[in-house]
Motif scaffolding. Sequence first.
Motif, PDB file in Angstrom:
ATOM      1  N   ASN A  98      21.658  12.079 -31.945  1.00 16.86           N
ATOM      2  CA  ASN A  98      20.675  11.347 -32.743  1.00 16.86           C
ATOM      3  C   ASN A  98      19.832  10.418 -31.885  1.00 16.86           C
ATOM      4  O   ASN A  98      18.655  10.186 -32.186  1.00 16.86           O
ATOM      5  CB  ASN A  98      21.378  10.547 -33.841  1.00 16.86           C
ATOM      6  N   ASP A 102      15.763  10.391 -31.898  1.00 11.31           N
ATOM      7  CA  ASP A 102      14.928   9.220 -32.196  1.00 11.31           C
ATOM      8  C   ASP A 102      13.882   8.998 -31.102  1.00 11.31           C
ATOM      9  O   ASP A 102      12.734   8.634 -31.383  1.00 11.31           O
ATOM     10  CB  ASP A 102      15.804   7.976 -32.352  1.00 11.31           C
ATOM     11  N   ASN A 105      11.175  11.642 -31.418  1.00 14.11           N
ATOM     12  CA  ASN A 105      10.373  11.323 -32.599  1.00 14.11           C
ATOM     13  C   ASN A 105       9.308  10.281 -32.280  1.00 14.11           C
ATOM     14  O   ASN A 105       8.140  10.405 -32.680  1.00 14.11           O
ATOM     15  CB  ASN A 105      11.268  10.814 -33.731  1.00 14.11           C
ATOM     16  N   THR A 141      23.192   1.343 -37.078  1.00 13.61           N
ATOM     17  CA  THR A 141      22.575   2.663 -37.179  1.00 13.61           C
ATOM     18  C   THR A 141      23.597   3.650 -37.727  1.00 13.61           C
ATOM     19  O   THR A 141      24.764   3.597 -37.376  1.00 13.61           O
ATOM     20  CB  THR A 141      22.073   3.154 -35.804  1.00 13.61           C
ATOM     21  N   LEU A 147      16.432   3.652 -39.916  1.00 12.68           N
ATOM     22  CA  LEU A 147      16.469   2.567 -38.962  1.00 12.68           C
ATOM     23  C   LEU A 147      16.038   1.263 -39.632  1.00 12.68           C
ATOM     24  O   LEU A 147      15.358   1.270 -40.667  1.00 12.68           O
ATOM     25  CB  LEU A 147      15.539   2.866 -37.780  1.00 12.68           C
ATOM     26  N   LYS A 181      13.483   9.483 -42.451  1.00 12.06           N
ATOM     27  CA  LYS A 181      13.288   9.167 -41.042  1.00 12.06           C
ATOM     28  C   LYS A 181      12.271  10.152 -40.468  1.00 12.06           C
ATOM     29  O   LYS A 181      12.013  11.206 -41.070  1.00 12.06           O
ATOM     30  CB  LYS A 181      14.598   9.247 -40.261  1.00 12.06           C
TER      31      LYS A 181
END
Length: 232
Positions: A98, A102, A105, A141, A147, A181
Motif C-alpha cells: 500500500n 500511495d 498515486n 493508516t 488517509l 482513495k
Amino acid sequence: MNDELEYCIKSGYFWDDLLKLELTCNVRLKADDAENKIFAKNLLALGRGESGPVKLPEKFGIVVETRKELVDKVYDNLEENHLNASYFKKRATISPTNDDVDRINLMVYDKSEEPEKVYMSVDTAMEELTDIQTSVFNAITSPSLPLHMLKLKVGSVIMVMRNICPPKLCNGSRRKQFPVKLSYAMTINKSQGQTFDRCGILLDSAQCFAHGQLYVACSRVTRWNSLVIYTG
C-alpha cells in the motif's frame, strides 16, 4: 475437518454421476501472433512454478529504469487525457504494498493542473482522553480507511475502500462514494479479476512471491508490450 469433508460436493452421492468439464483455453491469454504466444507460454510457466529462479524472459514486457519512467509509460499523454474517463478505465499501476501504491498515486495525481480540494479526517476523540495527541489520530493508516488528508482534483480516479452497497458499491470499485482513495495505482491483490490495456508493475521495494502474486500481476494484460515493469 472430517465433518467439513462429508458436506463438500465431492462427498455427495451424485458426484460419480456428474459429467466433469475442464477448461482448455484461457481467453485472456488467447494469442494472435508469435510474440504474444511466447508471452502466454512464459506466463503459464511462471504461474506453475516451472520457470525456476525468476528471470524475466525477452518479450515479457517493457522494462524501465525509474519509477518516473514507469508512470510516464503507463500514463502517456496524461496531460491531454486527465479528464477522459475511458483513458483511465483500462490502465493502472500495481504493486505488492500500500505504501508504494500511495506514492505512485501521488506521482500521477500531481501531473494534473485541475483545482484541488482537500478533505481532512475527524481527528478528535468523543471522550476526553488527555494522553492521546491529535497527531496520533492523523498518523493512523489502514487499508480500509482513507488517509487523514485526502486531496482530490476534478477528474481524479478514485475507488471505494469498503463494501457499502453490494454489488454496486464494493471494495475496489472505481466509483464516486466515500470512503475513497486515489486509484491510479492499486495493490496486486485488488487487481485480481481485472484486465488492462496498459499495466505497470512496481517491484523495487518488496517481494511478491506469496500466493502467486507475481503471476497475478503479470496476467493483468493480454499482450507482452502492454506490460511495463520496474524492478529497481
